[in-house]
Structure formats: structure tokens, C-alpha cells
Write a protein that holds these residues in place. Structure first.
Motif, mmCIF file in Angstrom:
data_model
loop_
_atom_site.group_PDB
_atom_site.id
_atom_site.type_symbol
_atom_site.label_atom_id
_atom_site.label_comp_id
_atom_site.label_asym_id
_atom_site.label_seq_id
_atom_site.Cartn_x
_atom_site.Cartn_y
_atom_site.Cartn_z
ATOM 1 N N SER A 15 0.861 -1.180 0.000
ATOM 2 C CA SER A 15 0.000 0.000 0.000
ATOM 3 C C SER A 15 0.901 1.235 0.000
ATOM 4 N N VAL A 16 0.763 2.097 -1.007
ATOM 5 C CA VAL A 16 1.689 3.207 -1.219
ATOM 6 C C VAL A 16 0.934 4.537 -1.215
ATOM 7 N N SER A 17 1.500 5.520 -0.518
ATOM 8 C CA SER A 17 0.935 6.868 -0.536
ATOM 9 C C SER A 17 2.067 7.889 -0.527
ATOM 10 N N GLU A 18 1.809 9.046 -1.114
ATOM 11 C CA GLU A 18 2.779 10.139 -1.062
ATOM 12 C C GLU A 18 2.519 10.938 0.207
ATOM 13 N N VAL A 19 3.551 11.088 1.052
ATOM 14 C CA VAL A 19 3.382 11.758 2.338
ATOM 15 C C VAL A 19 4.007 13.148 2.367
ATOM 16 N N HIS A 20 4.834 13.467 1.371
ATOM 17 C CA HIS A 20 5.479 14.786 1.381
ATOM 18 C C HIS A 20 5.995 15.098 -0.014
ATOM 19 N N TYR A 21 5.921 16.395 -0.387
ATOM 20 C CA TYR A 21 6.531 16.851 -1.636
ATOM 21 C C TYR A 21 7.239 18.171 -1.366
ATOM 22 N N ASP A 22 8.534 18.226 -1.673
ATOM 23 C CA ASP A 22 9.322 19.438 -1.541
ATOM 24 C C ASP A 22 9.415 20.078 -2.918
ATOM 25 N N SER A 23 8.628 21.126 -3.140
ATOM 26 C CA SER A 23 8.571 21.745 -4.462
ATOM 27 C C SER A 23 9.869 22.461 -4.810
ATOM 28 N N SER A 24 10.602 22.935 -3.797
ATOM 29 C CA SER A 24 11.836 23.657 -4.082
ATOM 30 C C SER A 24 12.912 22.744 -4.659
ATOM 31 N N LYS A 25 12.873 21.467 -4.294
ATOM 32 C CA LYS A 25 13.861 20.508 -4.788
ATOM 33 C C LYS A 25 13.236 19.446 -5.692
ATOM 34 N N ASP A 26 11.906 19.529 -5.886
ATOM 35 C CA ASP A 26 11.177 18.571 -6.722
ATOM 36 C C ASP A 26 11.416 17.133 -6.254
ATOM 37 N N VAL A 27 11.275 16.931 -4.952
ATOM 38 C CA VAL A 27 11.500 15.612 -4.358
ATOM 39 C C VAL A 27 10.220 15.133 -3.683
ATOM 40 N N HIS A 28 9.853 13.889 -3.961
ATOM 41 C CA HIS A 28 8.674 13.245 -3.378
ATOM 42 C C HIS A 28 9.119 12.248 -2.315
ATOM 43 N N ILE A 29 8.316 12.107 -1.261
ATOM 44 C CA ILE A 29 8.519 11.035 -0.281
ATOM 45 C C ILE A 29 7.298 10.139 -0.303
ATOM 46 N N TYR A 30 7.529 8.848 -0.540
ATOM 47 C CA TYR A 30 6.457 7.854 -0.582
ATOM 48 C C TYR A 30 6.571 6.916 0.606
ATOM 49 N N LYS A 31 5.427 6.583 1.160
ATOM 50 C CA LYS A 31 5.338 5.634 2.271
ATOM 51 C C LYS A 31 4.681 4.353 1.766
ATOM 52 N N ALA A 32 5.272 3.219 2.111
ATOM 53 C CA ALA A 32 4.728 1.935 1.669
ATOM 54 C C ALA A 32 4.665 0.967 2.847
ATOM 55 N N GLN A 33 3.605 0.165 2.868
ATOM 56 C CA GLN A 33 3.435 -0.904 3.858
ATOM 57 C C GLN A 33 2.742 -2.082 3.213
ATOM 58 N N ARG A 34 2.888 -3.243 3.827
ATOM 59 C CA ARG A 34 2.224 -4.429 3.306
ATOM 60 C C ARG A 34 0.707 -4.270 3.388
ATOM 61 N N GLY A 35 0.023 -4.850 2.429
ATOM 62 C CA GLY A 35 -1.424 -4.882 2.469
ATOM 63 C C GLY A 35 -2.021 -3.483 2.495
ATOM 64 N N SER A 36 -3.034 -3.306 3.332
ATOM 65 C CA SER A 36 -3.747 -2.028 3.405
ATOM 66 C C SER A 36 -3.421 -1.279 4.687
ATOM 67 N N ARG A 37 -2.362 -1.681 5.389
ATOM 68 C CA ARG A 37 -2.008 -1.017 6.646
ATOM 69 C C ARG A 37 -1.582 0.418 6.397
ATOM 70 N N LYS A 38 -1.970 1.299 7.289
ATOM 71 C CA LYS A 38 -1.598 2.711 7.194
ATOM 72 C C LYS A 38 -1.169 3.211 8.570
ATOM 73 N N ASP A 39 -0.273 2.447 9.192
ATOM 74 C CA ASP A 39 0.189 2.821 10.535
ATOM 75 C C ASP A 39 0.997 4.107 10.486
ATOM 76 N N ASP A 40 0.910 4.865 11.558
ATOM 77 C CA ASP A 40 1.781 6.022 11.717
ATOM 78 C C ASP A 40 3.158 5.546 12.139
ATOM 79 N N LEU A 41 4.143 6.386 11.876
ATOM 80 C CA LEU A 41 5.504 6.079 12.334
ATOM 81 C C LEU A 41 5.614 6.254 13.819
#
Length: 218
Positions: free
Chosen positions: A192-218
């Protein structure tokens, strides 16, 4: 991480790329890293994706104390060093050719009492997995490790081996080519993948992935 150079846009300058040192300030400390582009290529310079992920982990106030973390394709070691300073127990990995520079930077930038919490270890994706316990890590980190299509299957195999149901993956990257999006599609077939942050000044994306449909917080 492949040890070959590639073109980098977005304002990256030859001066930064070929400088023998790069200096940053994270976790209330100055971090000074040796770089060696001519000898090791991409593994021996600090890329924006690592800087953005370090800032994200620190600014979001994510509690990393005593978390078990592994970094893939660590290069100069900035991310692994910062995560260690933030309290984690970190396995910092890359291919064999990068380990000497990586080890030197880690040792030089961590206070002696933290050295046991940061272990530098060889990992070639898809090949050294028996040296790593399956599912042993709370957090898997990778900064700018998605760019060579021929490594995608091995990287995915490595992520699957290292992950348990509770493991969180954070991948920081710049989307340069269509093949980078291909890897994200491959990742979504297994996690299960979601984008959690985008830095427009550096054009960098951060993606979070976990098994299945879990969406636990860090």
C-alpha cells in the motif's frame, strides 16, 4: 546503488557534484561528509532526496528512539547518520565498493557513544538477503535509489524480504523519467503506497509503503 554517474537537472551544479566535502546541520549537529564523485560516481555524493528525507524525519518530529532501521543505497551516509542521531538503531547499507567511504563518514560524524548503534554492512539488492533477518526492521529508508530500471526487480525483492506487517518503508526520490513511475507501479502491486510529502523547491517526493492495506503512523 549503482556506482555510475548520471545526469542531474534541477539546478545541480558541477561545483557541488565535484566538491570533496558537503556540510549539513541536522539533529543539532554539524555533519561534514566526504564526497568522491570521480572514484565512485553517484554513491559518493549527497543528493537532494537524502537532504529532504532527513528534514522530513526531523521536522515532523517522528519518534525514532530505539527503532530498528535499515537504509538501502546509503552512499555517503547522511541519512543513516541523521537517523542514528535521532535515536534509532541503524543498519546502513550499500554495495561493497561504497563501504570504505561510507564507514569513514559514519565514524567521523557520530559521537563515540553512538557508534554501536550504527552498523555499516554490505547489501547488493537481491543477492545478500540471507545476511539480513526477514522482517527485522521497523523502518526501511531509501533516498534516490529509484533510477536504474535493471535494479527494480532486485530492489523490490529486497523490500519484500526485509518487511514485516509492521514495517514502514519511506522512499525519497525525484521523478525524472517514465521508468521511475514504472517502479512505483511495481511497488503498488505488493504494498500500500501513498505520497506523504513533496518538496517543491527541490522537486523531491517522499512515498510511504506498507504491506497490504495497513496505514500505521511512524
Amino acid at each position: 546503488m549503482a556506482l555510475v554517474p548520471y545526469e542531474e537537472g534541477g539546478g545541480w551544479t558541477a561545483r557541488q557534484l565535484h566538491s570533496p566535502w558537503a556540510t549539513f546541520h541536522f539533529a543539532s549537529r554539524t555533519i561534514r561528509l566526504q564526497q568522491d564523485w570521480r572514484r565512485l560516481g553517484v554513491a559518493a555524493v549527497v543528493w537532494d532526496a537524502a537532504v529532504v528525507l532527513c528534514a522530513y524525519l526531523e521536522m515532523e518530529g517522528i519518534d525514532l528512539r530505539d527503532r530498528s532501521v535499515i537504509e538501502l543505497g546509503a552512499g555517503t551516509g547522511l541519512l543513516g547518520i541523521v537517523v542514528t542521531l535521532l535515536g534509532a538503531r541503524v543498519t546502513i547499507t550499500d554495495r561493497a565498493a561504497a563501504l570504505e567511504l561510507l564507514e569513514s563518514n559514519v565514524q567521523a560524524n557520530l559521537p563515540p557513544e553512538l557508534h554501536p548503534r550504527a552498523v555499516v554492512k554490505e547489501l547488493t539488492w537481491g543477492k545478500d538477503l540471507d545476511n539480513f533477518s526477514p522482517g527485522a526492521f521497523d523502518l526501511i529508508l531509501g533516498a534516490d535509489i529509484v533510477y536504474l530500471e535493471e535494479t527494480f526487480a532486485e530492489l523490490l525483492q529486497t523490500l519484500e524480504h526485509l518487511c514485516s506487517e509492521r514495517t514502514v518503508i519511506l522512499l525519497s526520490c525525484r521523478i525524472r523519467y517514465e521508468r521511475d513511475l514504472k517502479f512505483l507501479r511495481m511497488l503498488r502491486e505488493h504494498f500500500s503506497v501513498s505520497e506523504v510529502h513533496y518538496d517543491s523547491s527541490k522537486d523531491v517526493h517522499i512515498y510511504k509503503a506498507q504491506r497490504g492495506s495497513r496505514k500505521d503512523d511512524l
